[in-house]
Design an enzyme around this catalytic site. Structure first.
Site, PDB file in Angstrom:
ATOM      1  N   CYS A 166      37.193  46.948  42.031  1.00 56.24           N
ATOM      2  CA  CYS A 166      37.647  45.570  41.864  1.00 56.24           C
ATOM      3  C   CYS A 166      36.741  44.743  40.957  1.00 56.24           C
ATOM      4  O   CYS A 166      37.051  43.590  40.666  1.00 56.24           O
ATOM      5  CB  CYS A 166      37.774  44.898  43.224  1.00 56.24           C
ATOM      6  N   HIS A 306      35.656  35.810  44.653  1.00 55.86           N
ATOM      7  CA  HIS A 306      36.332  37.103  44.817  1.00 55.86           C
ATOM      8  C   HIS A 306      37.297  37.043  45.992  1.00 55.86           C
ATOM      9  O   HIS A 306      38.377  37.644  45.934  1.00 55.86           O
ATOM     10  CB  HIS A 306      35.307  38.209  45.032  1.00 55.86           C
ATOM     11  N   GLU A 317      30.946  36.478  51.319  1.00 60.37           N
ATOM     12  CA  GLU A 317      30.813  35.768  50.053  1.00 60.37           C
ATOM     13  C   GLU A 317      30.384  34.317  50.284  1.00 60.37           C
ATOM     14  O   GLU A 317      29.586  33.767  49.513  1.00 60.37           O
ATOM     15  CB  GLU A 317      32.112  35.805  49.252  1.00 60.37           C
ATOM     16  N   LYS A 338      43.484  34.378  44.427  1.00 58.52           N
ATOM     17  CA  LYS A 338      44.160  35.519  45.060  1.00 58.52           C
ATOM     18  C   LYS A 338      45.115  35.060  46.163  1.00 58.52           C
ATOM     19  O   LYS A 338      45.997  35.810  46.569  1.00 58.52           O
ATOM     20  CB  LYS A 338      43.140  36.499  45.642  1.00 58.52           C
ATOM     21  N   HIS A 343      45.822  40.589  45.040  1.00 60.23           N
ATOM     22  CA  HIS A 343      44.618  41.242  44.515  1.00 60.23           C
ATOM     23  C   HIS A 343      45.005  42.291  43.475  1.00 60.23           C
ATOM     24  O   HIS A 343      45.575  43.331  43.803  1.00 60.23           O
ATOM     25  CB  HIS A 343      43.852  41.887  45.670  1.00 60.23           C
ATOM     26  N   PHE A 402      34.660  48.222  45.805  1.00 60.36           N
ATOM     27  CA  PHE A 402      34.315  49.379  46.628  1.00 60.36           C
ATOM     28  C   PHE A 402      33.141  50.122  45.982  1.00 60.36           C
ATOM     29  O   PHE A 402      33.020  50.180  44.757  1.00 60.36           O
ATOM     30  CB  PHE A 402      35.501  50.327  46.748  1.00 60.36           C
TER      31      PHE A 402
END
Length: 414
Positions: A166, A306, A317, A338, A343, A402
């Site tokens: 991502c 994010h 975050e 998002k 996403h 990831f």
């Protein structure tokens, strides 16, 4: 950013909220959701999550020859379209005089999973290897969008594909900007593209319990920082920015949308999918970008987070932002687009970088929709519900992937 100055002069976007940058921008300013019930796969009812951010009313033959459309997975279609739009909007003519100094940095998190899946099904139907297309491998590999953009535009500088989950397109933009700053190239088409809405994509994320199960209310499913958030929503799309060396852009009187002043990267070194609970990885990434930009945290006006709408990720975050920004954390506007786009995985960072640039241009910050009741510990200014008109001199865009890979970009008005 050390070295030559790097600016944004063009944009391209194929997204669930619009198939060009301006439409995609106006949609999020108006708080419109692009999340709908899934309609592309006939057996979607077998899966617990049946919603997605789909691309609609998109004709790839506007950007590619029909035979190429048939040969290449849709993530290539989106990437080529976004790259083509970015070049066109920049007004840069790529010809023999400059082709060797124009590069392409476009990646993907997953690549052509939909085509891999379909090709295996065709083979298994009759156990016949001839059912496998000779264009299978070129059609699915992660670097092919960059290659196709290079071929189509005539850009003969390096064409590079990052694949950092991502964080992919954030890294693509940052590394492309550094190539310009270091003098390796003068212009770069940079971004990412993704089309992971396939049985294996949905099934894999569902098995990991990462996706929202709010199937009856698709437009309310992505709800970053809300106490009832239950996972992210998969989405497809492709987004590119045209980057140029400042003097190169100014010499041709190009419209300059913003300058890239900072880029940072880090690793959590913690877990394959989960962020460290103290937010150390994300905080290190933001600090690296601020140091690269040579600015203080107090100079940042807006953060496009994010924040994917997962219980742990959104909180972590928030913790990282508080750690980095201190007292200023409560004063900086922070939102998650998002909540409207879903996403886009490998293309998410580029889309959010685009929004961060346009926030500077237009003096407006997009909202976080579906934030009805902030979750415990989620207590920053998340611009809930409605876009905000405000002066944005400096914006930041975060991406965390990831494998614990993190990227952060900082933009400033010129």
């Amino acid at each position: 950013m050390k070295g030559r100055r790097v600016v944004v002069t063009g944009t391209g976007a194929i997204t669930p909220v619009g198939n060009d940058p301006e439409t995609a921008w106006q949609s999020v300013l108006e708080g419109k959701s692009g999340i709908t019930a899934h309609e592309e796969l006939p057996d979607i009812g077998l899966f617990p999550s049946r919603i997605a951010g789909l691309i609609r009313d998109f004709d790839p033959t506007e950007y590619m020859e029909p035979r190429e459309v048939r040969r290449f997975d849709a993530f290539n279609h989106y990437g080529v379209a976004a790259g083509t739009q970015a070049v066109r909007s920049s007004g840069l003519a790529i010809d023999e005089s400059n082709a060797n100094r124009v590069s392409v940095y476009v990646g993907s998190g997953i690549g052509g999973i939909r085509t891999i899946e379909a090709s295996n099904e065709r083979f298994r139907e009759k156990n016949n290897p001839r059912r496998i297309s000779p264009f299978l491998v070129p059609g699915i590999i992660v670097n092919m969008p960059a290659g196709l953009i290079s071929i189509q535009t005539g850009a003969r500088g390096p064409n590079i594909a990052t694949a950092t989950a991502c964080s992919t397109s954030t890294h693509s933009i940052g590394l492309g900007a550094r190539a310009i700053a270091y003098g390796e190239t003068d212009a770069c088409i940079a971004g990412g593209t993704e089309h992971c809405i396939a049985y294996l994509g949905i099934g894999g994320f569902s098995s990991a319990r990462a996706l929202s199960l709010r199937n009856d209310e698709p437009e309310k499913a992505s709800r970053p920082w809300d106490r009832d958030r239950d996972g992210f929503v998969l989405a497809s799309g492709g987004v590119c920015l045209m980057l140029e060396e400042f003097e190169h852009a100014r010499a041709r009187n190009a419209e300059i949308l913003a300058e890239i002043i900072g880029f940072g990267m880090s690793s959590d070194a913690y877990h394959i999918t989960a962020p460290s609970e103290d937010g150390a990885g994300g905080a290190a990434c933001m600090r690296a970008a601020l140091e690269d930009a040579g600015i203080d945290p107090e100079e940042v006006d807006y953060i496009n987070a994010h924040a994917t709408s997962t219980p742990l990720g959104d909180l972590v975050e928030t913790i990282a932002i508080k750690d980095v920004f201190g007292d200023h954390a409560g004063r900086v506007a922070v939102s998650s687009t998002k909540s409207m786009t879903g996403h886009l995985l490998g293309a998410a960072g580029a889309l959010e970088a685009l929004y961060s640039v346009l926030a500077i241009r237009d003096g407006a910050v997009p909202p976080t929709i579906n934030l009805d009741n902030p979750g415990e510990g989620c207590d920053l200014d998340f611009v809930p519900g409605t876009a905000r008109e405000m002066s944005v001199r400096v914006s930041m865009s975060n991406s965390f992937g990831f494998g614990g890979t993190n990227g952060c970009l900082i933009f400033r008005g010129v």
